[in-house]
Design an enzyme around this catalytic site. Sequence first.
Site, PDB file in Angstrom:
ATOM      1  N   GLY A 235       0.586  -1.328   0.038  1.00 54.30           N
ATOM      2  CA  GLY A 235       0.019   0.108   0.139  1.00 54.30           C
ATOM      3  C   GLY A 235       0.729   1.291  -0.051  1.00 54.30           C
ATOM      4  O   GLY A 235       0.070   2.353  -0.103  1.00 54.30           O
ATOM      5  N   GLU A 268       4.679  -5.929   2.580  1.00 60.11           N
ATOM      6  CA  GLU A 268       4.580  -6.634   1.243  1.00 60.11           C
ATOM      7  C   GLU A 268       4.418  -5.358   0.141  1.00 60.11           C
ATOM      8  O   GLU A 268       3.418  -5.151  -0.449  1.00 60.11           O
ATOM      9  CB  GLU A 268       3.354  -7.400   1.003  1.00 60.11           C
ATOM     10  N   PRO A 269       5.353  -4.606   0.054  1.00 60.53           N
ATOM     11  CA  PRO A 269       5.231  -3.402  -0.996  1.00 60.53           C
ATOM     12  C   PRO A 269       5.434  -3.824  -2.380  1.00 60.53           C
ATOM     13  O   PRO A 269       6.128  -4.692  -2.524  1.00 60.53           O
ATOM     14  CB  PRO A 269       6.256  -2.575  -0.507  1.00 60.53           C
ATOM     15  N   ARG A 307      -4.438   0.922 -16.556  1.00 59.25           N
ATOM     16  CA  ARG A 307      -4.649   1.620 -15.478  1.00 59.25           C
ATOM     17  C   ARG A 307      -5.345   3.046 -15.881  1.00 59.25           C
ATOM     18  O   ARG A 307      -6.535   3.231 -14.924  1.00 59.25           O
ATOM     19  CB  ARG A 307      -3.203   2.285 -14.546  1.00 59.25           C
ATOM     20  N   TYR A 311      -8.831   2.631 -13.929  1.00 55.77           N
ATOM     21  CA  TYR A 311      -9.205   3.321 -12.628  1.00 55.77           C
ATOM     22  C   TYR A 311      -9.084   4.820 -12.884  1.00 55.77           C
ATOM     23  O   TYR A 311      -9.058   5.616 -11.893  1.00 55.77           O
ATOM     24  CB  TYR A 311      -7.964   3.275 -11.686  1.00 55.77           C
ATOM     25  N   CYS A 337     -10.515  -0.831 -30.205  1.00 55.74           N
ATOM     26  CA  CYS A 337     -11.663  -0.499 -30.399  1.00 55.74           C
ATOM     27  C   CYS A 337     -12.415  -0.468 -29.037  1.00 55.74           C
ATOM     28  O   CYS A 337     -13.227  -1.209 -28.970  1.00 55.74           O
ATOM     29  CB  CYS A 337     -12.159  -1.528 -31.376  1.00 55.74           C
ATOM     30  N   GLU A 338     -12.374   0.406 -28.163  1.00 56.16           N
ATOM     31  CA  GLU A 338     -12.936   0.806 -27.012  1.00 56.16           C
ATOM     32  C   GLU A 338     -12.844   2.447 -26.820  1.00 56.16           C
ATOM     33  O   GLU A 338     -11.668   2.777 -26.902  1.00 56.16           O
ATOM     34  CB  GLU A 338     -12.322   0.053 -25.872  1.00 56.16           C
TER      35      GLU A 338
HETATM   36  N1  LLP Z   1      -0.374  -7.336  -0.273  1.00 60.92           N
HETATM   37  C1  LLP Z   1      -1.888  -7.486  -0.676  1.00 60.92           C
HETATM   38  C2  LLP Z   1      -2.381  -8.709   0.020  1.00 60.92           C
HETATM   39  C3  LLP Z   1      -2.298  -7.077  -1.731  1.00 60.92           C
HETATM   40  O1  LLP Z   1      -3.532  -7.287  -1.956  1.00 60.92           O
HETATM   41  C4  LLP Z   1      -1.500  -6.162  -2.697  1.00 60.92           C
HETATM   42  C5  LLP Z   1      -2.064  -5.280  -3.735  1.00 60.92           C
HETATM   43  C6  LLP Z   1      -0.080  -5.842  -1.942  1.00 60.92           C
HETATM   44  C7  LLP Z   1       0.315  -6.525  -0.964  1.00 60.92           C
HETATM   45  C8  LLP Z   1       0.827  -4.867  -2.829  1.00 60.92           C
HETATM   46  O2  LLP Z   1       0.276  -3.480  -2.695  1.00 60.92           O
HETATM   47  P1  LLP Z   1       1.065  -2.157  -3.165  1.00 60.92           P
HETATM   48  O3  LLP Z   1       2.159  -2.150  -2.221  1.00 60.92           O
HETATM   49  O4  LLP Z   1       1.609  -2.292  -4.444  1.00 60.92           O
HETATM   50  O5  LLP Z   1       0.213  -1.296  -3.152  1.00 60.92           O
HETATM   51  N2  LLP Z   1      -3.951  -2.790  -9.916  1.00 60.92           N
HETATM   52  C9  LLP Z   1      -4.057  -1.782  -9.036  1.00 60.92           C
HETATM   53  C10 LLP Z   1      -3.547  -2.071  -7.727  1.00 60.92           C
HETATM   54  C11 LLP Z   1      -4.004  -3.380  -6.957  1.00 60.92           C
HETATM   55  C12 LLP Z   1      -3.489  -3.798  -5.978  1.00 60.92           C
HETATM   56  C13 LLP Z   1      -3.869  -5.145  -5.537  1.00 60.92           C
HETATM   57  N3  LLP Z   1      -3.275  -5.612  -4.161  1.00 60.92           N
HETATM   58  C14 LLP Z   1      -3.499  -0.605  -9.552  1.00 60.92           C
HETATM   59  O6  LLP Z   1      -2.948  -0.618 -10.736  1.00 60.92           O
HETATM   60  O7  LLP Z   1      -3.222   0.633  -9.096  1.00 60.92           O
END
Ligand code: LLP
Length: 412
Positions: A235, A268-269, A307, A311, A337-338
């Site tokens: 996150g 878990e970054p 993305r 989003y 084609c969207e």
């Molecule tokens: N751990 C878990 C359980 C997760 O579900 C995620 C992301 C992460 C770690 C890693 O999160 P981060 O550090 O990357 O924020 N496709 C979307 C993002 C989906 C994230 C899903 N889970 C985007 O392009 O913004």
Amino acid sequence: MFNNSIHFEGAQLACDRVLVSDIVAQIGTPVYIYSLPRILANFKRIQAAFPRAHIHYSAKANANLTILRSLVQAGAGIDAVSGGEIYRALAADTPPEQIVFAGVGKTSQELYYALEQKIGWFNVENADEGRKLDRMAYVANTTAQVALRLNPDVTAKTHPHIATGHGAAKFGMTADAVRALLDHADETPHLRYNGIHIHIGSQLHDTDATAEALQTVRDLIAPYPQITTIDLGGGLPVAYAPDEEIPDLDSFAAVLNPLLEGYEVILEPGRAIVADAGMLITRVLYTKEQGGQRFVIVDAGMTDLIRPALYDAHHEIIPIIRNEQPTDAVQVVGPVCETTDVLGRGINLPPVQPNDCLAILTAGAYGMVMASNYNARPRPPEVAVSEDGNSWYLVRHRETWQDLIAHELDVT
Ligand code: LLP
């Protein structure tokens, strides 16, 4: 967007000491380019901010083997979310005990594979999954180390599509469900409940929600001394525009580190390690004006970077050769084609011509991993700039039209 690695050398956009135009001349477009120096620097910055944490890079952000291997060699573990990601992590020589397996719907086959490979942690998301894993561990004559995923019922400040910690989300379990499992641990003797896991969302725009969730975790686990590890999920945010205000790493560290005292910590970054180390290079095909809009039509689309379409995410888009002429707001659109196949709305670009190349910045996370073959479009190649920043190599081939039909059975 710009940093020590992604920068201009004179008029030329460079990735470390490699000119983007040199890569494009050999590989063509569209192409993803990643800076390994930047990826490793991001990893080290997170390590320094959270000195007691084990960093498990979230492979879902960018699962290219070269990136995984580079991070694993630097000491990272991996956060995997499917059997396929565990397979990738092992192919990049991740020690199995350094793999955590998360995911809201793990199949029996995936659980069995993970048990067989003796991975470090199973982040269990519901009671049924716990019972299934317990039976499978019994059959496999082993025990599984478990972190229970709590849904802390907090609403993270981020895009609703990537908020996961509110009560109505499908992720994790309620505090009552976690307590019930811990109180009846004797019913699942092949599980070792050593951890608690949360992940409240991605691209978090404040530290409060995480702090609130962490306090909930601490209160929940205080009566259970067997819980020695808190896995805080991912996150950590990155800025996608110069004026995007996000809390920096030190703010997260200042708020979270005191709340993590006394526990082993896993982070878990994903995004914060790879996003600003990557860019997607695309070529202008045509320009046109209609309906009061100026369109720049390029050879990358939502199939390469979804993305913006999914989003409404913003990515900066710039020419790879610096151009000081006055800019105009344009829509950069792809060939798919969207109507939603837009890479950027209101992008300020100087005048561009067919064949000019543009860089879509901060595209290292959730870019290639979310690419598709819609419209029978081959997925783009990936290039990595070496750890010393001096050279580059192709780390994934461009798909071909033959690749697109390779798995089909033509039975007529
Ligand atoms: N751990 C878990 C359980 C997760 O579900 C995620 C992301 C992460 C770690 C890693 O999160 P981060 O550090 O990357 O924020 N496709 C979307 C993002 C989906 C994230 C899903 N889970 C985007 O392009 O913004």
